[in-house]
Motif scaffolding. Structure first.
Motif, PDB file in Angstrom:
ATOM      1  N   GLU A 107       9.777  -6.745  34.717  1.00  0.00           N
ATOM      2  CA  GLU A 107       9.956  -5.299  34.775  1.00  0.00           C
ATOM      3  C   GLU A 107      11.416  -4.917  34.585  1.00  0.00           C
ATOM      4  O   GLU A 107      11.734  -3.902  33.963  1.00  0.00           O
ATOM      5  CB  GLU A 107       9.443  -4.755  36.110  1.00  0.00           C
ATOM      6  N   LEU A 108      12.306  -5.757  35.119  1.00  0.00           N
ATOM      7  CA  LEU A 108      13.730  -5.442  35.035  1.00  0.00           C
ATOM      8  C   LEU A 108      14.367  -5.908  33.735  1.00  0.00           C
ATOM      9  O   LEU A 108      15.217  -5.212  33.158  1.00  0.00           O
ATOM     10  CB  LEU A 108      14.478  -6.080  36.203  1.00  0.00           C
ATOM     11  N   PHE A 109      13.998  -7.102  33.277  1.00  0.00           N
ATOM     12  CA  PHE A 109      14.714  -7.731  32.160  1.00  0.00           C
ATOM     13  C   PHE A 109      13.827  -8.139  30.999  1.00  0.00           C
ATOM     14  O   PHE A 109      14.237  -8.916  30.144  1.00  0.00           O
ATOM     15  CB  PHE A 109      15.478  -8.959  32.667  1.00  0.00           C
ATOM     16  N   GLY A 110      12.600  -7.660  30.952  1.00  0.00           N
ATOM     17  CA  GLY A 110      11.740  -7.971  29.820  1.00  0.00           C
ATOM     18  C   GLY A 110      11.264  -9.411  29.842  1.00  0.00           C
ATOM     19  O   GLY A 110      10.766  -9.905  30.841  1.00  0.00           O
ATOM     20  N   ASP A 111      11.461 -10.122  28.734  1.00  0.00           N
ATOM     21  CA  ASP A 111      10.896 -11.470  28.571  1.00  0.00           C
ATOM     22  C   ASP A 111      11.851 -12.551  29.063  1.00  0.00           C
ATOM     23  O   ASP A 111      11.913 -13.641  28.498  1.00  0.00           O
ATOM     24  CB  ASP A 111      10.550 -11.712  27.099  1.00  0.00           C
ATOM     25  N   VAL A 112      12.566 -12.301  30.167  1.00  0.00           N
ATOM     26  CA  VAL A 112      13.617 -13.208  30.609  1.00  0.00           C
ATOM     27  C   VAL A 112      13.104 -14.629  30.824  1.00  0.00           C
ATOM     28  O   VAL A 112      13.788 -15.610  30.505  1.00  0.00           O
ATOM     29  CB  VAL A 112      14.272 -12.661  31.899  1.00  0.00           C
ATOM     30  N   LEU A 113      11.896 -14.815  31.337  1.00  0.00           N
ATOM     31  CA  LEU A 113      11.410 -16.158  31.664  1.00  0.00           C
ATOM     32  C   LEU A 113      11.090 -16.982  30.429  1.00  0.00           C
ATOM     33  O   LEU A 113      10.937 -18.203  30.521  1.00  0.00           O
ATOM     34  CB  LEU A 113      10.167 -16.066  32.555  1.00  0.00           C
ATOM     35  N   GLU A 114      10.964 -16.338  29.276  1.00  0.00           N
ATOM     36  CA  GLU A 114      10.651 -17.075  28.056  1.00  0.00           C
ATOM     37  C   GLU A 114      11.898 -17.654  27.393  1.00  0.00           C
ATOM     38  O   GLU A 114      11.803 -18.401  26.421  1.00  0.00           O
ATOM     39  CB  GLU A 114       9.925 -16.169  27.057  1.00  0.00           C
ATOM     40  N   HIS A 115      13.072 -17.307  27.905  1.00  0.00           N
ATOM     41  CA  HIS A 115      14.314 -17.804  27.318  1.00  0.00           C
ATOM     42  C   HIS A 115      14.608 -19.215  27.822  1.00  0.00           C
ATOM     43  O   HIS A 115      14.286 -19.557  28.966  1.00  0.00           O
ATOM     44  CB  HIS A 115      15.476 -16.873  27.658  1.00  0.00           C
ATOM     45  N   PRO A 116      15.234 -20.065  26.997  1.00  0.00           N
ATOM     46  CA  PRO A 116      15.549 -21.437  27.417  1.00  0.00           C
ATOM     47  C   PRO A 116      16.411 -21.478  28.676  1.00  0.00           C
ATOM     48  O   PRO A 116      16.252 -22.353  29.511  1.00  0.00           O
ATOM     49  CB  PRO A 116      16.296 -22.019  26.207  1.00  0.00           C
ATOM     50  N   GLU A 117      17.364 -20.538  28.801  1.00  0.00           N
ATOM     51  CA  GLU A 117      18.218 -20.471  29.978  1.00  0.00           C
ATOM     52  C   GLU A 117      18.116 -19.055  30.551  1.00  0.00           C
ATOM     53  O   GLU A 117      18.919 -18.184  30.234  1.00  0.00           O
ATOM     54  CB  GLU A 117      19.663 -20.813  29.627  1.00  0.00           C
ATOM     55  N   PRO A 118      17.100 -18.806  31.388  1.00  0.00           N
ATOM     56  CA  PRO A 118      16.844 -17.445  31.866  1.00  0.00           C
ATOM     57  C   PRO A 118      18.036 -16.794  32.560  1.00  0.00           C
ATOM     58  O   PRO A 118      18.333 -15.632  32.326  1.00  0.00           O
ATOM     59  CB  PRO A 118      15.669 -17.637  32.838  1.00  0.00           C
ATOM     60  N   LEU A 119      18.719 -17.541  33.430  1.00  0.00           N
ATOM     61  CA  LEU A 119      19.827 -16.949  34.169  1.00  0.00           C
ATOM     62  C   LEU A 119      20.962 -16.557  33.235  1.00  0.00           C
ATOM     63  O   LEU A 119      21.582 -15.494  33.397  1.00  0.00           O
ATOM     64  CB  LEU A 119      20.325 -17.923  35.238  1.00  0.00           C
ATOM     65  N   GLN A 120      21.236 -17.387  32.237  1.00  0.00           N
ATOM     66  CA  GLN A 120      22.284 -17.061  31.272  1.00  0.00           C
ATOM     67  C   GLN A 120      21.907 -15.827  30.476  1.00  0.00           C
ATOM     68  O   GLN A 120      22.760 -14.981  30.171  1.00  0.00           O
ATOM     69  CB  GLN A 120      22.519 -18.244  30.330  1.00  0.00           C
ATOM     70  N   HIS A 121      20.619 -15.685  30.170  1.00  0.00           N
ATOM     71  CA  HIS A 121      20.153 -14.498  29.449  1.00  0.00           C
ATOM     72  C   HIS A 121      20.402 -13.238  30.274  1.00  0.00           C
ATOM     73  O   HIS A 121      20.851 -12.210  29.748  1.00  0.00           O
ATOM     74  CB  HIS A 121      18.666 -14.630  29.133  1.00  0.00           C
ATOM     75  N   VAL A 122      20.132 -13.300  31.586  1.00  0.00           N
ATOM     76  CA  VAL A 122      20.364 -12.135  32.444  1.00  0.00           C
ATOM     77  C   VAL A 122      21.856 -11.829  32.520  1.00  0.00           C
ATOM     78  O   VAL A 122      22.269 -10.667  32.492  1.00  0.00           O
ATOM     79  CB  VAL A 122      19.773 -12.378  33.845  1.00  0.00           C
ATOM     80  N   ARG A 123      22.681 -12.871  32.609  1.00  0.00           N
ATOM     81  CA  ARG A 123      24.135 -12.642  32.632  1.00  0.00           C
ATOM     82  C   ARG A 123      24.591 -11.904  31.376  1.00  0.00           C
ATOM     83  O   ARG A 123      25.434 -11.004  31.431  1.00  0.00           O
ATOM     84  CB  ARG A 123      24.866 -13.980  32.745  1.00  0.00           C
ATOM     85  N   GLU A 124      24.040 -12.284  30.241  1.00  0.00           N
ATOM     86  CA  GLU A 124      24.407 -11.613  28.987  1.00  0.00           C
ATOM     87  C   GLU A 124      23.958 -10.157  28.998  1.00  0.00           C
ATOM     88  O   GLU A 124      24.688  -9.269  28.541  1.00  0.00           O
ATOM     89  CB  GLU A 124      23.780 -12.358  27.805  1.00  0.00           C
ATOM     90  N   LEU A 125      22.766  -9.912  29.543  1.00  0.00           N
ATOM     91  CA  LEU A 125      22.291  -8.531  29.633  1.00  0.00           C
ATOM     92  C   LEU A 125      23.216  -7.672  30.496  1.00  0.00           C
ATOM     93  O   LEU A 125      23.494  -6.512  30.180  1.00  0.00           O
ATOM     94  CB  LEU A 125      20.875  -8.491  30.209  1.00  0.00           C
ATOM     95  N   LEU A 126      23.723  -8.269  31.593  1.00  0.00           N
ATOM     96  CA  LEU A 126      24.537  -7.506  32.529  1.00  0.00           C
ATOM     97  C   LEU A 126      25.960  -7.291  32.030  1.00  0.00           C
ATOM     98  O   LEU A 126      26.753  -6.625  32.708  1.00  0.00           O
ATOM     99  CB  LEU A 126      24.549  -8.199  33.894  1.00  0.00           C
ATOM    100  N   ARG A 127      26.290  -7.821  30.872  1.00  0.00           N
ATOM    101  CA  ARG A 127      27.574  -7.475  30.263  1.00  0.00           C
ATOM    102  C   ARG A 127      27.534  -6.060  29.694  1.00  0.00           C
ATOM    103  O   ARG A 127      28.582  -5.457  29.451  1.00  0.00           O
ATOM    104  CB  ARG A 127      27.927  -8.478  29.162  1.00  0.00           C
ATOM    105  N   GLU A 128      26.319  -5.557  29.466  1.00  0.00           N
ATOM    106  CA  GLU A 128      26.178  -4.193  28.972  1.00  0.00           C
ATOM    107  C   GLU A 128      26.368  -3.215  30.134  1.00  0.00           C
ATOM    108  O   GLU A 128      25.673  -3.314  31.152  1.00  0.00           O
ATOM    109  CB  GLU A 128      24.791  -3.989  28.358  1.00  0.00           C
ATOM    110  N   PRO A 129      27.300  -2.262  30.027  1.00  0.00           N
ATOM    111  CA  PRO A 129      27.544  -1.325  31.132  1.00  0.00           C
ATOM    112  C   PRO A 129      26.292  -0.572  31.577  1.00  0.00           C
ATOM    113  O   PRO A 129      26.091  -0.355  32.771  1.00  0.00           O
ATOM    114  CB  PRO A 129      28.596  -0.368  30.554  1.00  0.00           C
ATOM    115  N   GLY A 130      25.442  -0.198  30.625  1.00  0.00           N
ATOM    116  CA  GLY A 130      24.239   0.535  30.978  1.00  0.00           C
ATOM    117  C   GLY A 130      23.305  -0.289  31.845  1.00  0.00           C
ATOM    118  O   GLY A 130      22.743   0.203  32.828  1.00  0.00           O
TER     119      GLY A 130
END
Length: 553
Positions: free
Chosen positions: A394-417
């Motif tokens: 709900e928060l991050f879309g398809d985060v669990l399908e990424h090879p490195e989920p936590l790194q994917h979330v970190r990249e998302l949180l670089r966006e100010p929005g």
């Protein structure tokens, strides 16, 4: 053999079961709105056991809207918008946004309770300490309560009973309200303690502990045996030692006895298991133990029974949500017992606060899922619970399908929005109550907490927070010619009408109708042709003709 209650039952309007922070806050809100609740608390006094490290989220500005923030901040180590915070294992840097969307108030729970009880006394209310609710029943006209007090048993007949009696709520159980959710074996322990041998290593944000080595600061860190976090509070410079820290450990521990208060030795033992070495600790100021529960009542009202706080929801930061429950419920319940509530007003409590509870639980589950993932990639992602996976999606879309989920979330949180969105999620300001709108494009402030605008009135400078101290509805007219106040329908006599010049630039609206809980019930944009359109509907929805006449400022 327990004393039998008297056959005679005193008739009262409202009884609150539980005199903890939520029960005290609700009692204050009811007194502000002219009701006189009875508060029953089984403990003889405020629990001095160190617990509760402070408040996080929208409750902090809400306390300011009731004039309580300045009283509480005197003993707080931090109060206000926070530049950095953690979301599970992730560090959030809100300083990049200019203005942080997240507020914290690091005040001990016992101090919070003392301030609330003192405020209740100022408002003419009291708490019946040493009085325990032992049985209850409901009929069409009232709730019958059997109470055991220091001088024996007695009986009350109340029009409404509010359960603020914790996670094992007798009120909830007797009302037949379901409490679905999950319980995990994980135990979280939190202590504000002194680490006499710890020394900061500023490069890399580490702390050096003899016998263990370097440990990361801030954020949750996963080890083979659990998780930990260390947050320094009073370390003064790079060579300082013996600083005060918030120490957190999380681990599966089925052996813990939840019926006894947590001790410093228990926290030491948990840290030893999680860290693999001794973390010397002294001078405990606060100690808290949390069970990995995530439960939510399926309804907040059943006839004349209502729930607030842990009786309605249990998760990591449920006190913040529970205090906001009280602010939402107080003015509505007072209007109900005083015979001035519009149809559906009391029922809106469940609709609004159940929604807020769902949002808060989603945030908690997402943080837990991210902590589980740690830095272990898809192997750890497979261990995430179904509830946590759903919250992450709900928060991050398809985060669990990424090879490195936590790194994917970190990249998302670089966006100010996205960063601001997560901050608002933790704050609780992402929750927008459903409100009747006057057009297809509702004003952005509708259903949200009114912003704390700086104002100039004919009586001098003030701000929205100060206008809300009395817990009355406010119609705030910011137009140059008082157009809304002049054009407002007769129902405007139900609330306080204030004409002012907005010193906060740009002004977010030309006019606002603010409910007693600080939520915007109606708003007109600066360029709206018919400024008063929809105001009459909002007044009928939230207020009643039997409210005292307006005053103008």
């Amino acid at each position: 053999m327990p004393a039998q209650p008297s056959a005679r039952a005193d008739q009262v309007d409202i009884v609150i079961a539980g005199g903890g922070p939520v029960g005290l806050m609700l009692a204050c809100e009811l007194r502000l709105s002219g009701a006189d609740p009875i508060v029953l608390e089984r403990l003889p006094g405020i629990d001095e056991t160190p617990k509760g490290n402070g408040l996080v989220g929208q409750i902090v500005p809400v306390l300011d809207y009731r004039g309580l923030f300045d009283r509480l901040r005197q003993e707080a180590t931090f109060a206000g918008p926070v530049p950095r915070f953690s979301f599970g294992p992730l560090k959030l840097d809100f300083s990049r946004l200019g203005t942080s969307p997240l507020h914290i108030l690091t005040v001990p729970q016992r101090r919070l309770e003392k301030v609330l009880e003192a405020r209740l006394a100022e408002l003419g209310g009291t708490v019946r300490r040493g009085h325990e609710l032992i049985a209850l029943s409901q009929d069409d006209d009232a709730v019958t309560l059997d109470v055991r007090g220091p001088d024996g048993g007695y009986r009350l007949r109340a029009r409404y009973l509010v359960g603020c009696d914790g996670a094992h709520s007798l009120v909830r159980k007797q009302a037949g309200i379901g409490f679905p959710g999950t319980t995990s074996p994980e135990i979280s322990r939190i202590g504000q303690v002194r680490l006499p041998t710890a020394k900061l290593t500023w490069r890399g944000g580490m702390v050096k502990v003899p016998g263990i080595g370097r440990l990361k600061l801030m954020g949750q860190v996963r080890t083979p045996r659990g998780t930990y976090s260390l947050a320094p509070l009073t370390v003064l410079d790079k060579n300082a030692t013996a600083g005060v820290f918030i120490v957190y450990t999380g681990e599966d521990d089925p052996t813990v006895d939840l019926s006894v208060p947590m001790t410093l030795e228990e926290l030491r033992a948990s840290a030893r298991r999680v860290l693999g070495g001794d973390l010397p600790m002294t001078d405990p100021q606060r100690l808290t133990r949390l069970v990995g529960n995530s439960r939510h009542a399926d309804r907040y009202q059943a006839g004349r029974f209502l729930l607030a706080g842990d009786a309605a929801h249990v998760f990591a930061v449920s006190l913040n949500t529970g205090l906001t429950d009280a602010v939402n419920l107080g003015w509505k319940l007072a209007a109900q017992v005083q015979g001035r509530a519009p149809g559906g007003l009391l029922e809106s409590y469940h609709a609004e606060r159940h929604l807020a509870g769902q949002h808060a639980i989603r945030s908690t589950r997402a943080q837990k899922a991210l902590t589980t993932i740690g830095q272990g990639g898809t192997d750890e992602a497979a261990k995430v619970s179904p509830e946590g996976a759903e919250a992450l999606r709900e928060l991050f879309g398809d985060v669990l399908e990424h090879p490195e989920p936590l790194q994917h979330v970190r990249e998302l949180l670089r966006e100010p929005g996205q960063l601001r969105h997560i901050g608002e999620l933790i704050e609780g300001s992402d929750v927008r109550y459903p409100m009747p709108a006057s057009n297809a494009q509702p004003h952005p402030l509708l259903g949200r907490l009114a912003p704390d605008l700086q104002l100039e009135t004919r009586h001098g400078r003030t701000r929205v927070a100060e206008l809300m101290h009395a817990a009355h509805g406010v119609l705030l007219d910011l137009t140059a010619d008082s157009a809304v106040a002049e054009a407002a329908p007769d129902q405007a006599g139900l609330i306080t009408v204030i004409t002012a010049h907005c010193l906060t630039k740009p002004a977010p609206a030309a006019a606002l109708l603010i409910r007693p809980d600080g939520r915007v019930a109606w708003a007109a944009g600066p360029g709206t042709p018919d400024l008063a359109a929809g105001l009459n509907t909002a007044l009928r929805t939230w207020f009643s003709p039997r409210t005292p006449p307006q005053t103008r400022h």
